[in-house]
Design an enzyme around this catalytic site. Structure first.
Site, short mmCIF file in Angstrom:
data_model
loop_
_atom_site.label_atom_id
_atom_site.label_comp_id
_atom_site.label_asym_id
_atom_site.label_seq_id
_atom_site.Cartn_x
_atom_site.Cartn_y
_atom_site.Cartn_z
N TYR A 186 46.27 50.13 26.35
CA TYR A 186 46.26 51.23 27.32
C TYR A 186 46.74 52.54 26.66
O TYR A 186 46.10 53.60 26.82
CB TYR A 186 47.17 50.85 28.50
CG TYR A 186 47.25 51.85 29.62
CD1 TYR A 186 46.21 51.98 30.54
CD2 TYR A 186 48.38 52.66 29.78
CE1 TYR A 186 46.29 52.89 31.59
CE2 TYR A 186 48.47 53.56 30.83
CZ TYR A 186 47.42 53.68 31.73
OH TYR A 186 47.51 54.58 32.76
N LYS A 217 44.64 56.00 26.20
CA LYS A 217 45.09 57.25 26.81
C LYS A 217 45.36 58.32 25.75
O LYS A 217 45.16 59.51 25.99
CB LYS A 217 46.32 57.00 27.69
CG LYS A 217 46.02 56.15 28.93
CD LYS A 217 45.02 56.85 29.84
CE LYS A 217 44.75 56.09 31.12
NZ LYS A 217 43.80 56.78 32.00
P1 NAD Z 1 43.88 52.37 40.64
O1 NAD Z 1 43.76 51.05 39.97
O2 NAD Z 1 44.54 52.43 41.96
O3 NAD Z 1 42.45 53.06 40.74
C1 NAD Z 1 41.54 53.08 39.67
C2 NAD Z 1 40.14 53.19 40.21
O4 NAD Z 1 39.23 53.16 39.09
C3 NAD Z 1 39.74 52.04 41.14
O5 NAD Z 1 39.16 52.52 42.32
C4 NAD Z 1 38.75 51.25 40.30
O6 NAD Z 1 37.78 50.55 41.06
C5 NAD Z 1 38.13 52.34 39.44
N1 NAD Z 1 37.47 51.79 38.25
C6 NAD Z 1 37.94 50.83 37.42
N2 NAD Z 1 37.02 50.53 36.49
C7 NAD Z 1 35.94 51.32 36.74
C8 NAD Z 1 34.66 51.45 36.12
N3 NAD Z 1 34.29 50.70 35.07
N4 NAD Z 1 33.78 52.34 36.64
C9 NAD Z 1 34.12 53.10 37.73
N5 NAD Z 1 35.32 53.01 38.34
C10 NAD Z 1 36.22 52.13 37.85
O7 NAD Z 1 44.65 53.29 39.58
P2 NAD Z 1 45.51 54.64 39.79
O8 NAD Z 1 46.94 54.28 39.70
O9 NAD Z 1 45.01 55.42 40.94
O10 NAD Z 1 45.17 55.38 38.41
C11 NAD Z 1 44.16 56.37 38.30
C12 NAD Z 1 44.22 56.93 36.88
O11 NAD Z 1 45.51 57.46 36.61
C13 NAD Z 1 43.97 55.86 35.80
O12 NAD Z 1 43.20 56.41 34.75
C14 NAD Z 1 45.36 55.54 35.32
O13 NAD Z 1 45.35 55.04 34.00
C15 NAD Z 1 46.03 56.89 35.42
N6 NAD Z 1 47.49 56.83 35.49
C16 NAD Z 1 48.09 56.14 36.51
C17 NAD Z 1 49.48 56.09 36.54
C18 NAD Z 1 50.21 55.36 37.62
O14 NAD Z 1 51.46 55.30 37.51
N7 NAD Z 1 49.57 54.84 38.64
C19 NAD Z 1 50.24 56.74 35.54
C20 NAD Z 1 49.56 57.41 34.54
C21 NAD Z 1 48.19 57.47 34.52
#
Ligand code: NAD
Length: 248
Positions: A156, A160
């Site tokens: 991951y 990133k």
């Molecule tokens: P989440 O898992 O709730 O949502 C991710 C979404 O991406 C889901 O709706 C999923 O279906 C979709 N997805 C996954 N694979 C896919 C694909 N191949 N094609 C199209 N869509 C796809 O995650 P989140 O927490 O809302 O995170 C959103 C973004 O923020 C991510 O990139 C994550 O890495 C980043 N992020 C999250 C956090 C956190 O603490 N939650 C922190 C830093 C970065």
């Protein structure tokens, strides 16, 4: 309210979590939004319906962002049906956490494919339209983990960190056409993705956050809407940490 009036946006992974908060905020500011996702939860339709009833345009596109043909086809459709693509938010992402010695090739490949290759495919597909328009905003959702690293997240963190390289290189390539490319590095955000963390992992995150709390998805969406607006026209190639002070 009308900051993004007449703008058209694509948000990947917009069906839930941070992506859904971004979809809502861009729509509330006047943008029409195409939501690209592989899985739409049951409550997505009622979410979209509520926004549509307030006059906002939201369209769901079932797209796997790792499928180059589907990405090209769907981006072409958005450009044609909506009339332009002004904003792309590369938000879709996954985790497959394991300590390095236990990490399988599949865990590595899948995370790199969705988080990094998916963002590349989307950027390449949308950049064609933005270059032609001589205007556009691309916002990549990276992570503090891509800057700091994290035990159990080599795949991951690498994906990133790769997004940050993608952001800076694309920013340099597209700047001459007034296309801005920036990244946001969220810290710890309460979503379905982080619900799987153990209490110890959650405590470990909170102990290194000077503001002593997690981030809401809306707080990430606020930064996205700033980067999507004209207010950020002189900002490109940057990584904005929205992390309660984790990285200083
Ligand atoms: P989440 O898992 O709730 O949502 C991710 C979404 O991406 C889901 O709706 C999923 O279906 C979709 N997805 C996954 N694979 C896919 C694909 N191949 N094609 C199209 N869509 C796809 O995650 P989140 O927490 O809302 O995170 C959103 C973004 O923020 C991510 O990139 C994550 O890495 C980043 N992020 C999250 C956090 C956190 O603490 N939650 C922190 C830093 C970065």
């Amino acid at each position: 309210m009308s900051e993004l009036k007449e703008k058209n946006a694509i948000v990947t992974g917009g069906a839930r979590g941070i992506g859904r908060a971004i979809v809502r905020m861009l729509a509330e500011q006047g943008a029409a939004v195409a939501v690209f996702d592989v899985a739409f939860p049951e409550d997505f339709e009622s979410f979209a319906k509520e926004l549509r009833e307030s006059g906002m345009r939201i369209e769901a596109f079932p797209v796997d962002i790792t499928d180059a043909d589907a990405v090209e086809e769907s981006c072409t459709r958005v450009a044609k049906d909506f009339g332009s693509i002004d904003i792309l938010v590369n938000n879709a992402g996954i985790t497959r956490d394991k300590l390095l010695l236990r990490m399988g090739d599949d865990d590595w490949d899948l995370v790199m494919k969705v988080n990094l290759k998916g963002a590349f495919l989307m950027t390449r597909a949308v950049a064609k339209t933005m270059v032609r328009q001589r205007k556009g905003k691309i916002i990549n959702i990276s992570s503090v983990v891509g800057v700091m690293g994290n035990a159990g997240q080599a795949n991951y963190a690498a994906s990133k960190a790769g997004m940050i390289g993608l952001t800076k290189s694309t920013a340099k390539e597209l700047a001459g056409r007034s296309v801005n490319v920036n990244a946001i590095a969220p810290g710890y955000v309460e979503t379905e993705m982080t619900h799987v963390l153990s209490d110890e992992q959650r405590e470990a995150f909170l102990s290194v956050i000077p503001l002593k709390r997690g981030c809401s998805p809306e707080e990430i969406a606020h930064t996205v809407s700033f980067l999507a607006s004209e207010k950020s026209d002189y900002i490109t190639g940057q990584v904005i940490n929205v992390d309660g002070g984790m990285i200083m």
